[in-house]
Design an enzyme around this catalytic site. Structure first.
Site, PDB file in Angstrom:
ATOM      1  CG  ASN A 153      -1.689   1.259   1.413  1.00 49.78           C
ATOM      2  OD1 ASN A 153      -1.801   2.055   0.474  1.00 49.78           O
ATOM      3  ND2 ASN A 153      -2.254   1.472   2.604  1.00 49.78           N
ATOM      4  CE  LYS A 174       0.194   3.562   4.762  1.00 45.87           C
ATOM      5  NZ  LYS A 174      -0.019   3.777   6.176  1.00 45.87           N
ATOM      6  CG  HIS A 204      -5.899   2.128   5.054  1.00 45.02           C
ATOM      7  ND1 HIS A 204      -5.456   3.075   5.938  1.00 45.02           N
ATOM      8  CD2 HIS A 204      -4.892   1.237   4.915  1.00 45.02           C
ATOM      9  CE1 HIS A 204      -4.222   2.766   6.322  1.00 45.02           C
ATOM     10  NE2 HIS A 204      -3.858   1.651   5.708  1.00 45.02           N
ATOM     11  CD  GLU A 220      -3.009   5.724   6.584  1.00 48.12           C
ATOM     12  OE1 GLU A 220      -2.978   5.728   5.339  1.00 48.12           O
ATOM     13  OE2 GLU A 220      -2.101   5.220   7.282  1.00 48.12           O
ATOM     14  CD  GLU A 273      -3.745  -2.351   7.329  1.00 48.41           C
ATOM     15  OE1 GLU A 273      -2.651  -2.641   6.856  1.00 48.41           O
ATOM     16  OE2 GLU A 273      -4.321  -1.278   7.111  1.00 48.41           O
ATOM     17  N   GLY A 301       2.125   2.302  10.827  1.00 45.27           N
ATOM     18  CA  GLY A 301       3.099   3.378  10.659  1.00 45.27           C
ATOM     19  C   GLY A 301       3.784   3.790  11.955  1.00 45.27           C
ATOM     20  CB  SER A 349       4.853  -1.692  12.117  1.00 44.21           C
ATOM     21  OG  SER A 349       4.441  -0.343  12.281  1.00 44.21           O
TER      22      SER A 349
HETATM   23  C1  PEP Z   1      -0.954   0.269   6.059  1.00 45.86           C
HETATM   24  O1  PEP Z   1      -1.101   1.472   6.012  1.00 45.86           O
HETATM   25  O2  PEP Z   1      -1.767  -0.466   5.488  1.00 45.86           O
HETATM   26  C2  PEP Z   1       0.173  -0.253   6.818  1.00 45.86           C
HETATM   27  C3  PEP Z   1       0.147  -1.474   7.222  1.00 45.86           C
HETATM   28  O3  PEP Z   1       1.206   0.644   7.063  1.00 45.86           O
HETATM   29  P1  PEP Z   1       2.617   0.315   7.780  1.00 45.86           P
HETATM   30  O4  PEP Z   1       3.111  -0.985   7.217  1.00 45.86           O
HETATM   31  O5  PEP Z   1       3.490   1.467   7.410  1.00 45.86           O
HETATM   32  O6  PEP Z   1       2.345   0.218   9.239  1.00 45.86           O
END
Ligand code: PEP
Length: 253
Positions: free
Chosen positions: A10, A12, A99, A101, A168, A174, A213
């Site tokens: 992803n 973003k 997501h 976000e 998630e 992040g 992460s």
């Molecule tokens: C994401 O935004 O879907 C995600 C998992 O981000 P990160 O791996 O940076 O935590």
């Protein structure tokens, strides 16, 4: 046969079209050097503006492409929005929906996400439905209730099992904080049961990705959990080497 995995990047709101093209080339090169892992499907989700270019570069290759969002209406006066058929016309396979976000910054609720899931499936796009709890919800022992609510409303009345779930935990996205493999497995197992209840035998084959992460050094321990069949990767998918190292961390015989 090896268990099948799905690793999705992803990106973003990162990478211009030319930067995206460079990253795609690096991913393809590195993946070719390391050999083709037939037990892993790889997909990348660049920003809208890079999709056409990435799709052209990946044409005929076995790396899939997805978008990061869509709007559920077919066409019309929805300034700034993109429909499922517009994405399908670019030969995309996946679309990330719900997501955290989008839920937090753009105030998307479960009902809107439900409409988007239906629009994606109607165009034969595979939705990657993201679910996850906040830190407050985890600390209040409401993790499973939150997940159940998000899944049951997003998939209300959905009979098509063409979908992927990404668990998630919001506090892990992040932040560099990852759920332990055991914490993640507990939620994945719960999600698997919900999917089996809704889709029967077909629910067994739906991918359930972990996201939050995931990095090359923690990927293997997460991916060997029985109900984690892949990863949704944010930060680590922006560098070809770390993305491919996560692909390489998928367990196989
Ligand atoms: C994401 O935004 O879907 C995600 C998992 O981000 P990160 O791996 O940076 O935590």
């Amino acid at each position: 046969m090896d268990r099948q995995y799905l690793i999705v990047g992803n990106w973003k709101m990162n990478k211009t079209p030319s930067q995206s093209a460079n990253l795609v080339r690096e991913i393809v090169d590195l993946r070719t050097k390391r050999g083709i892992a037939s037990h892993v499907t790889i997909a990348i989700c660049p920003p809208f503006t890079s999709l056409d270019r990435c799709a052209a570069l990946l044409s005929g290759m076995d790396i899939a492409i997805g978008a990061q969002n869509l709007y559920f209406e077919e066409e019309g006066a929805f300034t700034g929005e993109i429909s499922a058929s517009m994405l399908k016309d670019l030969d995309l396979e996946y679309v990330i929906l719900g997501h955290s976000e989008r839920r937090t910054i753009f105030h998307e609720n479960n009902e809107l996400i439900h409409q988007k899931i239906k629009a994606a499936q109607a165009c034969q796009l595979t939705p990657i439905l993201c679910v996850g709890e906040t830190l407050n919800e985890r600390e209040a022992n409401r993790t499973l209730a939150t997940i159940e609510e998000q899944i049951s409303s997003a998939l209300n009345g959905v009979v098509d099992s063409n979908l992927v779930i990404a668990y998630e935990p919001i506090w892990a996205i992040g932040t560099g904080q990852t759920a332990t493999p055991e914490m993640a497995q507990e939620v994945h197992q719960f999600i698997r049961k919900l999917l089996q209840k809704q889709f029967g035998e077909k629910g067994q084959r739906i991918h359930i990705l972990y996201g939050g992460s995931m990095k090359p050094d923690n990927a293997a321990s997460l991916l060997k959990q029985p109900d984690i069949t892949g990863g949704l990767i944010g930060g680590a998918s922006l560098v070809a080497e770390s993305f491919i190292n996560i692909v390489a961390a998928t367990p196989h015989d």
